[in-house]
Design an enzyme around this catalytic site. Structure first.
Site, PDB file in Angstrom:
ATOM      1  N   ARG A 163     -31.548  71.155 -36.379  1.00 43.01           N
ATOM      2  CA  ARG A 163     -30.866  71.500 -37.644  1.00 43.01           C
ATOM      3  C   ARG A 163     -29.966  70.368 -38.132  1.00 43.01           C
ATOM      4  O   ARG A 163     -29.243  69.754 -37.358  1.00 43.01           O
ATOM      5  CB  ARG A 163     -30.000  72.751 -37.438  1.00 43.01           C
ATOM      6  CG  ARG A 163     -29.123  73.022 -38.647  1.00 43.01           C
ATOM      7  CD  ARG A 163     -28.530  74.398 -38.686  1.00 43.01           C
ATOM      8  NE  ARG A 163     -27.827  74.753 -37.471  1.00 43.01           N
ATOM      9  CZ  ARG A 163     -27.412  75.994 -37.209  1.00 43.01           C
ATOM     10  NH1 ARG A 163     -27.639  76.968 -38.073  1.00 43.01           N
ATOM     11  NH2 ARG A 163     -26.795  76.273 -36.099  1.00 43.01           N
TER      12      ARG A 163
ATOM     13  N   ARG B 136     -24.223  70.080 -36.491  1.00 43.11           N
ATOM     14  CA  ARG B 136     -23.079  70.912 -36.098  1.00 43.11           C
ATOM     15  C   ARG B 136     -22.675  70.598 -34.654  1.00 43.11           C
ATOM     16  O   ARG B 136     -23.544  70.431 -33.805  1.00 43.11           O
ATOM     17  CB  ARG B 136     -23.468  72.398 -36.207  1.00 43.11           C
ATOM     18  CG  ARG B 136     -22.766  73.124 -37.335  1.00 43.11           C
ATOM     19  CD  ARG B 136     -23.335  74.476 -37.606  1.00 43.11           C
ATOM     20  NE  ARG B 136     -23.232  75.428 -36.511  1.00 43.11           N
ATOM     21  CZ  ARG B 136     -23.583  76.709 -36.613  1.00 43.11           C
ATOM     22  NH1 ARG B 136     -24.030  77.182 -37.754  1.00 43.11           N
ATOM     23  NH2 ARG B 136     -23.482  77.526 -35.589  1.00 43.11           N
TER      24      ARG B 136
ATOM     25  N   LYS C  90     -30.886  83.559 -39.880  1.00 37.89           N
ATOM     26  CA  LYS C  90     -30.038  84.458 -40.680  1.00 37.89           C
ATOM     27  C   LYS C  90     -29.517  83.748 -41.933  1.00 37.89           C
ATOM     28  O   LYS C  90     -29.629  84.261 -43.048  1.00 37.89           O
ATOM     29  CB  LYS C  90     -28.846  84.966 -39.840  1.00 37.89           C
ATOM     30  CG  LYS C  90     -29.235  85.663 -38.548  1.00 37.89           C
ATOM     31  CD  LYS C  90     -28.030  86.135 -37.757  1.00 37.89           C
ATOM     32  CE  LYS C  90     -27.132  85.044 -37.221  1.00 37.89           C
ATOM     33  NZ  LYS C  90     -27.709  84.208 -36.137  1.00 37.89           N
TER      34      LYS C  90
ATOM     35  N   ARG D 165     -21.207  91.411 -34.183  1.00 35.87           N
ATOM     36  CA  ARG D 165     -21.833  90.813 -32.995  1.00 35.87           C
ATOM     37  C   ARG D 165     -21.479  91.539 -31.718  1.00 35.87           C
ATOM     38  O   ARG D 165     -21.930  91.136 -30.635  1.00 35.87           O
ATOM     39  CB  ARG D 165     -21.375  89.371 -32.817  1.00 35.87           C
ATOM     40  CG  ARG D 165     -22.021  88.451 -33.773  1.00 35.87           C
ATOM     41  CD  ARG D 165     -21.848  87.038 -33.323  1.00 35.87           C
ATOM     42  NE  ARG D 165     -21.952  86.231 -34.496  1.00 35.87           N
ATOM     43  CZ  ARG D 165     -22.504  85.044 -34.539  1.00 35.87           C
ATOM     44  NH1 ARG D 165     -22.970  84.488 -33.464  1.00 35.87           N
ATOM     45  NH2 ARG D 165     -22.575  84.389 -35.658  1.00 35.87           N
TER      46      ARG D 165
ATOM     47  N   ARG E  93     -24.795  79.752 -26.250  1.00 33.33           N
ATOM     48  CA  ARG E  93     -24.782  80.679 -27.395  1.00 33.33           C
ATOM     49  C   ARG E  93     -25.893  81.720 -27.250  1.00 33.33           C
ATOM     50  O   ARG E  93     -25.695  82.906 -27.559  1.00 33.33           O
ATOM     51  CB  ARG E  93     -24.955  79.904 -28.710  1.00 33.33           C
ATOM     52  CG  ARG E  93     -23.687  79.178 -29.128  1.00 33.33           C
ATOM     53  CD  ARG E  93     -23.959  78.024 -30.078  1.00 33.33           C
ATOM     54  NE  ARG E  93     -24.564  78.421 -31.326  1.00 33.33           N
ATOM     55  CZ  ARG E  93     -25.234  77.577 -32.136  1.00 33.33           C
ATOM     56  NH1 ARG E  93     -25.371  76.302 -31.791  1.00 33.33           N
ATOM     57  NH2 ARG E  93     -25.733  78.009 -33.250  1.00 33.33           N
TER      58      ARG E  93
HETATM   59  P1  AP5 Z   1     -30.295  79.135 -39.535  1.00 36.14           P
HETATM   60  O1  AP5 Z   1     -30.788  79.887 -40.703  1.00 36.14           O
HETATM   61  O2  AP5 Z   1     -29.087  78.270 -39.719  1.00 36.14           O
HETATM   62  O3  AP5 Z   1     -30.120  80.122 -38.310  1.00 36.14           O
HETATM   63  P2  AP5 Z   1     -28.993  81.202 -38.025  1.00 36.14           P
HETATM   64  O4  AP5 Z   1     -29.661  82.408 -37.478  1.00 36.14           O
HETATM   65  O5  AP5 Z   1     -28.109  81.378 -39.211  1.00 36.14           O
HETATM   66  O6  AP5 Z   1     -28.287  80.444 -36.826  1.00 36.14           O
HETATM   67  P3  AP5 Z   1     -26.775  79.986 -36.585  1.00 36.14           P
HETATM   68  O7  AP5 Z   1     -26.852  78.878 -35.557  1.00 36.14           O
HETATM   69  O8  AP5 Z   1     -26.051  79.648 -37.835  1.00 36.14           O
HETATM   70  O9  AP5 Z   1     -26.225  81.249 -35.942  1.00 36.14           O
HETATM   71  P4  AP5 Z   1     -25.054  81.390 -34.977  1.00 36.14           P
HETATM   72  O10 AP5 Z   1     -25.030  82.837 -34.866  1.00 36.14           O
HETATM   73  O11 AP5 Z   1     -25.110  80.645 -33.706  1.00 36.14           O
HETATM   74  O12 AP5 Z   1     -23.899  80.596 -35.722  1.00 36.14           O
HETATM   75  P5  AP5 Z   1     -22.726  81.081 -36.676  1.00 36.14           P
HETATM   76  O13 AP5 Z   1     -22.467  80.008 -37.628  1.00 36.14           O
HETATM   77  O14 AP5 Z   1     -23.003  82.459 -37.180  1.00 36.14           O
HETATM   78  O15 AP5 Z   1     -31.520  78.237 -39.000  1.00 36.14           O
HETATM   79  C1  AP5 Z   1     -31.383  77.346 -37.909  1.00 36.14           C
HETATM   80  C2  AP5 Z   1     -32.330  76.139 -38.119  1.00 36.14           C
HETATM   81  O16 AP5 Z   1     -33.686  76.577 -38.175  1.00 36.14           O
HETATM   82  C3  AP5 Z   1     -32.107  75.369 -39.427  1.00 36.14           C
HETATM   83  O17 AP5 Z   1     -32.359  74.014 -39.189  1.00 36.14           O
HETATM   84  C4  AP5 Z   1     -33.144  75.928 -40.389  1.00 36.14           C
HETATM   85  O18 AP5 Z   1     -33.495  74.960 -41.352  1.00 36.14           O
HETATM   86  C5  AP5 Z   1     -34.293  76.245 -39.430  1.00 36.14           C
HETATM   87  N1  AP5 Z   1     -35.039  77.432 -39.843  1.00 36.14           N
HETATM   88  C6  AP5 Z   1     -34.500  78.620 -40.242  1.00 36.14           C
HETATM   89  N2  AP5 Z   1     -35.461  79.525 -40.510  1.00 36.14           N
HETATM   90  C7  AP5 Z   1     -36.633  78.890 -40.244  1.00 36.14           C
HETATM   91  C8  AP5 Z   1     -37.989  79.310 -40.300  1.00 36.14           C
HETATM   92  N3  AP5 Z   1     -38.325  80.552 -40.673  1.00 36.14           N
HETATM   93  N4  AP5 Z   1     -38.942  78.431 -39.942  1.00 36.14           N
HETATM   94  C9  AP5 Z   1     -38.610  77.178 -39.537  1.00 36.14           C
HETATM   95  N5  AP5 Z   1     -37.352  76.725 -39.463  1.00 36.14           N
HETATM   96  C10 AP5 Z   1     -36.363  77.572 -39.809  1.00 36.14           C
HETATM   97  O19 AP5 Z   1     -21.531  81.220 -35.648  1.00 36.14           O
HETATM   98  C11 AP5 Z   1     -20.968  80.075 -35.032  1.00 36.14           C
HETATM   99  C12 AP5 Z   1     -19.882  80.490 -34.054  1.00 36.14           C
HETATM  100  O20 AP5 Z   1     -18.844  81.214 -34.756  1.00 36.14           O
HETATM  101  C13 AP5 Z   1     -20.329  81.458 -32.940  1.00 36.14           C
HETATM  102  O21 AP5 Z   1     -20.889  80.766 -31.847  1.00 36.14           O
HETATM  103  C14 AP5 Z   1     -18.988  82.127 -32.608  1.00 36.14           C
HETATM  104  O22 AP5 Z   1     -18.186  81.287 -31.823  1.00 36.14           O
HETATM  105  C15 AP5 Z   1     -18.322  82.272 -33.958  1.00 36.14           C
HETATM  106  N6  AP5 Z   1     -18.617  83.568 -34.625  1.00 36.14           N
HETATM  107  C16 AP5 Z   1     -19.308  83.758 -35.788  1.00 36.14           C
HETATM  108  N7  AP5 Z   1     -19.371  85.069 -36.094  1.00 36.14           N
HETATM  109  C17 AP5 Z   1     -18.707  85.715 -35.099  1.00 36.14           C
HETATM  110  C18 AP5 Z   1     -18.453  87.086 -34.839  1.00 36.14           C
HETATM  111  N8  AP5 Z   1     -18.886  88.050 -35.663  1.00 36.14           N
HETATM  112  N9  AP5 Z   1     -17.766  87.401 -33.719  1.00 36.14           N
HETATM  113  C19 AP5 Z   1     -17.318  86.452 -32.883  1.00 36.14           C
HETATM  114  N10 AP5 Z   1     -17.529  85.131 -33.069  1.00 36.14           N
HETATM  115  C20 AP5 Z   1     -18.220  84.765 -34.173  1.00 36.14           C
END
Ligand code: AP5
Length: 216
Positions: free
Chosen positions: A128, A161, A14, A89, A172
């Site tokens: 990552r 992270r 994402k 979410r 997660r």
């Molecule tokens: P990346 O693009 O960072 O993936 P992502 O889908 O953004 O994954 P996240 O881990 O950031 O999502 P998340 O939902 O767990 O975390 P968030 O920060 O939102 O890619 C990941 C890796 O893969 C990278 O190394 C990248 O380089 C590589 N990559 C990407 N695309 C690729 C491709 N096509 N091919 C190869 N490699 C690739 O949330 C963190 C925490 O915050 C949650 O756990 C929760 O506690 C809280 N939180 C956030 N939002 C909410 C909400 N709405 N409600 C409640 N709690 C929330």
């Protein structure tokens, strides 16, 4: 206000996709994960509440998320295109977003569901690395920096992270299955969802998503 929701499990790409397409679409990238990490770093009341949930890989409670997003949308530009990464979410968050958009004459133009198998997600998250200075995202094998541990863009230090350890990643992904995957059916029923295979290279994926969004 026009909204594109990037929906998908942790590691589905994402954040990476949003960063690659935002300039081309002249869109604002809003990541609730980044907003929460900034709040934790700043030690705000929201950050203090969120920290424990994030460390365990649990969702931050809906009432906290609702306040955070309401505040952000208050400051929003009525004519802008927003790429939402990590929100909504839960069904409760989806309902809040819909109500909020009605009040602002806004709409969800498209929900892009980034779909990849669990083993791919685990590999991406364990590998990552993020730049401490500019936030640029790398992967030790898939998107490696030119010099190990150093950001290509600004020379900053790369870090892992705290929630990208194997145990928290597994949690997660389980939390996503339990609490977020219901949104796929909701947005399918509303005729808003397009599924893409996110187990492809980052450039090809970004191209595909930009084309889908461009038609919305
Ligand atoms: P990346 O693009 O960072 O993936 P992502 O889908 O953004 O994954 P996240 O881990 O950031 O999502 P998340 O939902 O767990 O975390 P968030 O920060 O939102 O890619 C990941 C890796 O893969 C990278 O190394 C990248 O380089 C590589 N990559 C990407 N695309 C690729 C491709 N096509 N091919 C190869 N490699 C690739 O949330 C963190 C925490 O915050 C949650 O756990 C929760 O506690 C809280 N939180 C956030 N939002 C909410 C909400 N709405 N409600 C409640 N709690 C929330």
């Amino acid at each position: 206000m026009k909204i594109i929701v990037l929906l998908g499990a942790p590691g589905s790409g994402k954040g990476t996709t949003a960063e690659k397409i935002r300039d081309r679409l002249n869109a604002v990238h809003l990541s609730t994960g980044d907003m929460l990490r900034a709040a934790v770093k700043a030690g705000t009341p929201t950050g203090k509440t969120a920290d424990g949930y994030m460390k365990k890989g649990e969702l931050v409670p809906d009432d906290v998320m609702v306040r955070l997003m309401e505040d952000r949308m208050e400051q929003g530009d009525a004519n802008a295109l927003y790429l939402l990464d990590g929100f909504p979410r839960t069904i409760a968050q989806a309902e809040l977003l819909e109500q909020s958009l009605v009040a602002r004459n806004g709409r969800i133009a498209r929900v892009v569901f980034l779909d990849a198998p669990r083993d791919v997600l685990i590999d991406r998250l364990t590998g990552r690395r993020i730049c401490r200075s500019c936030g640029m995202n790398f992967h030790v094998r898939n998107i490696p920096p030119k010099r190990e541990g150093v950001c290509d863009a600004c020379g900053g230090e790369l870090y892992q992270r705290p929630d990208d350890n194997r145990e928290t990643i597994e949690n997660r992904l389980d939390v996503y299955e339990r609490q977020t995957s219901d949104l796929i059916a909701r947005y399918t029923d509303l005729g808003l969802l397009t599924r893409v295979d996110s187990a492809q290279g980052a450039e090809a994926l970004a191209e595909q998503v930009a084309n889908i969004v461009g038609q919305g």
